[in-house]
Each structure stands twice: as structure tokens, then as C-alpha cells.
Design an enzyme around this catalytic site. Sequence first.
Site, mmCIF file in Angstrom:
data_model
loop_
_atom_site.group_PDB
_atom_site.id
_atom_site.type_symbol
_atom_site.label_atom_id
_atom_site.label_comp_id
_atom_site.label_asym_id
_atom_site.label_seq_id
_atom_site.Cartn_x
_atom_site.Cartn_y
_atom_site.Cartn_z
ATOM 1 N N ASP A 83 0.834 -1.287 0.094
ATOM 2 C CA ASP A 83 0.011 0.219 0.046
ATOM 3 C C ASP A 83 0.875 1.333 0.110
ATOM 4 O O ASP A 83 0.260 2.418 0.001
ATOM 5 C CB ASP A 83 -0.928 0.003 1.223
ATOM 6 C CG ASP A 83 -1.853 -1.113 1.146
ATOM 7 O OD1 ASP A 83 -2.452 -1.325 0.131
ATOM 8 O OD2 ASP A 83 -2.405 -1.579 2.437
ATOM 9 N N ARG A 130 -4.363 -6.682 -10.985
ATOM 10 C CA ARG A 130 -3.196 -7.526 -11.060
ATOM 11 C C ARG A 130 -3.553 -8.998 -10.934
ATOM 12 O O ARG A 130 -3.322 -9.788 -12.031
ATOM 13 C CB ARG A 130 -2.161 -7.427 -9.998
ATOM 14 C CG ARG A 130 -1.167 -8.575 -9.997
ATOM 15 C CD ARG A 130 -0.113 -8.325 -8.725
ATOM 16 N NE ARG A 130 -1.021 -8.591 -7.580
ATOM 17 C CZ ARG A 130 -1.466 -9.626 -7.037
ATOM 18 N NH1 ARG A 130 -0.894 -10.982 -7.801
ATOM 19 N NH2 ARG A 130 -1.868 -9.788 -5.988
ATOM 20 N N ARG A 148 -14.777 -5.469 -2.607
ATOM 21 C CA ARG A 148 -14.113 -4.704 -1.639
ATOM 22 C C ARG A 148 -14.507 -5.039 -0.192
ATOM 23 O O ARG A 148 -15.464 -5.947 0.088
ATOM 24 C CB ARG A 148 -14.637 -3.163 -1.881
ATOM 25 C CG ARG A 148 -14.019 -2.633 -3.068
ATOM 26 C CD ARG A 148 -12.489 -2.417 -2.961
ATOM 27 N NE ARG A 148 -12.135 -1.897 -1.893
ATOM 28 C CZ ARG A 148 -12.231 -0.661 -1.563
ATOM 29 N NH1 ARG A 148 -12.958 0.386 -2.278
ATOM 30 N NH2 ARG A 148 -11.964 0.183 -0.246
ATOM 31 N N ARG A 154 -15.415 -9.772 3.003
ATOM 32 C CA ARG A 154 -15.343 -10.239 1.710
ATOM 33 C C ARG A 154 -15.801 -11.797 1.640
ATOM 34 O O ARG A 154 -16.406 -12.516 1.016
ATOM 35 C CB ARG A 154 -13.871 -10.173 1.098
ATOM 36 C CG ARG A 154 -13.383 -8.780 0.739
ATOM 37 C CD ARG A 154 -12.073 -8.551 0.174
ATOM 38 N NE ARG A 154 -11.502 -7.265 0.359
ATOM 39 C CZ ARG A 154 -10.553 -6.880 -0.354
ATOM 40 N NH1 ARG A 154 -9.864 -7.757 -1.233
ATOM 41 N NH2 ARG A 154 -9.967 -5.714 -0.262
#
Length: 314
Positions: A83, A130, A148, A154
Site C-alpha cells: 500500500d 493484477r 471490496r 469479503r
Amino acid sequence: MKKTLRIATRKSPLAMWQAEFVKAELEKAHPGLEVELLPMSTKGDKILDVPLAKIGGKGLFTKELEDRMIAGEADIAVHSMKDVPMELPEGFALGAILERHSPTDAFVSNNYEKFEDLPQGAILGTSSLRRKAQLMAQRPDLVVRDLRGNVGTRLGKLDAGEYDAIVLATSGLQRLQLDDRIRHEIPAETCLPAVTQGTLGIEYFAKDTETLDIIKVLNHKPTEIRTTAERAMNHRLEGGCQVPIGVFAELEKERIKIRGLVAELDGSTVLHAQTEGPAENAHELGVAVAEDLLKQGADKILAAVYAEEISSKG
């Protein structure tokens, strides 16, 4: 030496685990040191209905922690290195790169053992461009939908039947003691990890040598070398944290091997490059992999990705 150290951290369960882990390691290394946590929610934690790439990937989870430090409320911030932008704001530095945990992606499903077992047209969830690009390159028949929220959210969406499978970072599930949800670790050959995936870093004020003296004990040199190589490749490609770029550096004794890729969003084109050499040349070797990818046309692919991001932001 300071008697108290304050850590700015996000409130998500995974970020809290990371901060608690660093707190425990620092207190173990420095008897008498008291480490306090300052949890907060960042913009990236609050906006959960929009893909990360559309709300400004770079610094999404780090800037507000840095603001707490600037305000004098915290001494350090603990980040998942994937991040962390390639260039930190002026005055900030990384004081320690911790030993890397698993860098792989995890296949999570209630009905299928492996990614390869998914039936035609199955719905796969991931928030990562990715992962989406690499997995669609192998299975263009799949329906990949954005996913998200924190890890628990999730998994809840998977359990509610919204997806046939989802892909998450192996390290995140392991840190939250959710190993039993991992059906299969996807090998790097199938899905190259994100830059520095599985690695934690500690950010501090570059002039604060007293704090550096405290945190540098946690620096893991082999991981630092791998991090240097992977970030160098990404920096040369001008990649943020939400782009279809994969890279994986492996260290064996004094030599480092680096594999990198850039892919179109739909996986229709995937460019590969790799090199190896002395570990002391980690930065230069990372740049060399990027240059190879650029020669193959990576800049055109990434320019198209960024253009799509801008247009989708409206």
C-alpha cells in the site's frame, strides 16, 4: 531512549493485527518500552462501494496516518508495504522492513479445491487488477467481479453465494488465523504477487533518530533486499498499488532473481521479463526488469489503464 512509542494504524482487523504484531515485537526487543496504538479509519476504509483504482490508489491507506504523525499524535505508522507509494512524502522514511510473510495469493471457495477447478462462467471475486488480468489470461471464460471490504466482509459475500470463489492475500488470511479458508495457495507461476506482498514496513520521521534506533531492530535484511528490487521495478514503471503489475524477487545466498509482468486488464496480453544477479545490485536489477517490460510495450498498456481509470472517475 523514549519510554513510549505511538503507532498510527487503520482500524481494520488486519491493520490492527499488523500494528499489534509490531507492538509486541518492539516491546520484546526493548524491555521497558511501552507502545500505544492510535486506530483510525482512512478514506480507503470508508469508501467500499467503488473499486480502489477509481478513488486514487497511491497513498490511499497511508496519507491520513502520516497526517496523524505530522500533528504530533503518533511517532510511527505500520503499513502493508504493497500500500506504500513508491515515493514517500518529504520528511518521511522507512525505518524497518520486517521479515516477509507468505507473498502468494490464496484461492478461497466453498465448492472448488483449486482455481483450475472452476467451471466455465464461474464468478470470481477480487479487488485487484493484477489478479484479474493474470487469472483472466488463463481463464477468459470466467466472470471476474470487483470485491471490496475487509477480509471478513469479503468472506461473508462468498458465503452468501455472491461468488463461486474469491482470491485474497495468503498472508492476510494467515495473520487473522483464517488458514482453514485457504483451499489452495496460487503459485507465483500462475499469479505473480503484487509488489512486496506479505511484507510490513514501519514509517517514521527521517529526522527522528531516536525513533529509528528503536525500530531498526526489526529490519530484516533479506526482505529489505527483495523489497528494494520489487519497488525499483515498480517505480521505473511508475506503477501505483492498483495496476496490473506483478513482481517477485527471490534471494538465494548472495544472488537475487526477479520476475516481473505487466498485463492488459482483460488478460489478452501479458508481458513477462526476468533477470538475476548479485543481491547488492537489487535496485539496478529491478530497474532492468522494468526496462525490459517497457521495451515490450508496457508503457502503452499502463497508459491505457490509467486513461481508463481517469475516464471511469468521470
